[in-house]
Each structure stands twice: as C-alpha cells, then as structure tokens.
Write a protein that holds these residues in place. Structure first.
Motif, PDB file in Angstrom:
ATOM      1  N   THR A  32       0.856  -1.179   0.000  1.00 35.22           N
ATOM      2  CA  THR A  32       0.000   0.000   0.000  1.00 35.22           C
ATOM      3  C   THR A  32       0.893   1.230   0.000  1.00 35.22           C
ATOM      4  N   TYR A  33       0.841   2.017  -1.066  1.00 34.54           N
ATOM      5  CA  TYR A  33       1.740   3.154  -1.189  1.00 34.54           C
ATOM      6  C   TYR A  33       1.153   4.421  -0.589  1.00 34.54           C
ATOM      7  N   GLY A  34      -0.157   4.533  -0.587  1.00 33.68           N
ATOM      8  CA  GLY A  34      -0.763   5.731  -0.038  1.00 33.68           C
ATOM      9  C   GLY A  34      -0.424   6.957  -0.875  1.00 33.68           C
TER      10      GLY A  34
ATOM     11  N   GLN B  84       5.426  -2.275   5.009  1.00 37.65           N
ATOM     12  CA  GLN B  84       5.227  -2.490   3.581  1.00 37.65           C
ATOM     13  C   GLN B  84       6.464  -3.115   2.936  1.00 37.65           C
TER      14      GLN B  84
END
Length: 275
Positions: free
Chosen positions: A4-6, A255
């Motif tokens: 999940t990079y956001g 992550q």
C-alpha cells in the motif's frame, strides 16, 4: 502481499540533515551523506585487497567524508552473532548519539539448484538475510522508541515472489535463486510484522525490492553473464527509493514496496537531488 503506497507527500530531503544512519552495504551511504546525514557503514572488508569482495569500508568512508558529514566504519563479519552485537553500540559512539536511520542492505546470495544445496550454505544465507537484519533492528529499537521516532528500511529482492505455473517461466539463473528468494521472503514477513507491532510508536519499518533486479558489482560478478541487463533497473533508482523510505511518514508501515512503483506513486525524481 500487495504493498500500500498511499498518497502522503514526502517531506523535503533537508529534513534528513543531521540525522544519524547505520548502513550495511554501501550503496546508499554516499547518497545519505550528500544530503547531510552522518553515516556509519559496516562490513568485513576494511581495505581493498582484504578479501575477494568488491570495494572496502575505507574507500566508502573516503567518499562519504567529502560531503563534510561525520563518518565512521565498523569492521565486523555480520554473519558472526558475537561480532554483530557490537555494531550498534560502536556506531552510536562514532556518531555521538542513537541511530535515527537503519538500512539493512547487505545480503548473501549463493545461487545453486535445490537438489544439492548444502545445509551450511542455507544456514549462511538465512543468517545474513534474516537474522542479521532482525538483530540490528532489535539493537536500534530502544533508542528509537525512547525518542518516538526512527526509520528502518530492509532491502529485499524480487526473488521473494512466488513463480506462477506450471508452466514456469524462469529467468536465468532460475531455481538456483530459490534459497536466496526464500530468505528475502522471510525478511519481507519480518518487515510486515515489525511494522504492525510498532505502528503508533513513531518508528517506521518498511522494505523495498527491485521490480526485477539491480546489477550491482557483486551481482555482476556472480551472474552478470546469465541475466538480461535490459530489464535491470539502475542503482540510482533503487537508492532513491530507499532514501524515500528513510523519510516517509509514520502512516507508512510494514510495507514490502517495489522500487519503481514507489518512485512512480510518490513522484520521486531520480536526478541526484530529490524533492
């Protein structure tokens, strides 16, 4: 897992100035120094010619010192548990305070088919790629937790991903990378668990791996004649991805990111300056 990079924007590189970093493996050390980070590098080769490995701590330290930051070296065989217990205390003494940034970048890669892969080599690979990073994390954590802030980046590998099949499409050296890949998959799982445990403490633990591979000097010596260099990413791209995780927000945790995807999502320029 799918990372999940956001969308949280990265703070400017200037926020790194004056921080203290411990780096295993030297790829990132000079880049950190260039933005004002005090750096200690550790490894077992102090001077050129001490071993058959590429480069030396003395050469790296000389390049880092040109940036006007505090620099130190700790000579240790990372795979020796007794030697590595002194790395973090020595680094903190050399830098004059607790570690703000830990980058676990050193790794052991011994490529051999599984049918005859010897036990002592398996022990060495997992010692270097799993136990060393976790031991160093545990050593820097007390100082980071006391300050409520810290960044830990574990550098993994594309070989951690499962190969889909059958049929299996294996790029050279194929299944010879399986033990190495298993160790980096274990590192990804530890990164994920640490990120979950430490969420809310201010300590960010994340990992990054290349989309396919980075042709470092060591990799070139091992398998350079076997791989398609056209699909390899540059060292500069990998370094900028690691540098981004050295200043990410506290929301980014646990992550296992892919370097080129991270660069794309966070709009990280690869031009030697950064945002």
């Amino acid at each position: 897992m799918t990372p999940t990079y956001g969308t949280s924007p990265l703070p400017p590189l200037e926020t790194l100035r004056g921080r203290r970093a411990l780096v295993t493996g030297a790829a990132l050390a000079e880049r950190l120094a260039a933005v004002g980070v005090d750096v200690v590098v550790t490894g077992r080769t102090e001077h050129a010619g001490d071993s058959g490995l590429y480069g030396s701590l003395a050469e790296v330290a000389e390049r880092i010192a040109r940036h006007g930051v505090r620099v130190g070296t700790v000579v240790a065989d990372l795979t020796d548990p007794e030697q590595r217990t002194g790395i973090v205390p020595s680094a903190e003494e050399l830098l004059g305070g607790p570690i703000d940034l830990l980058v676990n970048n050193a790794a052991a890669a011994i490529y051999q088919p599984l049918a005859d892969y010897p036990l002592h080599r398996r022990h060495l690979v997992f010692e270097a790629n799993v136990h060393v990073p976790l031991d160093l994390v545990q050593a820097v954590l007390p100082g980071m937790l006391a300050r409520g802030e810290g960044w830990i980046v574990n550098v993994s590998s594309a070989t951690a991903r499962l190969r889909q099949g059958p049929p299996f499409v294996l790029v050279p050296p194929g299944t010879a990378m399986s033990v190495y890949g298993a160790s980096t998959a274990a590192l990804n799982r530890l990164t994920n668990g640490l990120g979950a445990e430490l969420l809310g403490t201010g300590v960010r633990v994340n990992g990054v791996e290349p989309r396919f591979g980075v042709l470092t000097e060591g990799a070139d010596a091992l398998v350079g004649e076997l791989i398609d260099t056209a699909v390899m990413e540059s060292m500069a791209e990998m370094v900028e991805a690691i540098l981004a995780l050295c200043r990410c927000s506290a929301e980014v945790a646990g992550q296992a990111m892919v370097s080129l995807d991270l660069i794309d999502h966070w709009k990280v320029p690869v031009n030697g300056t950064g945002p």
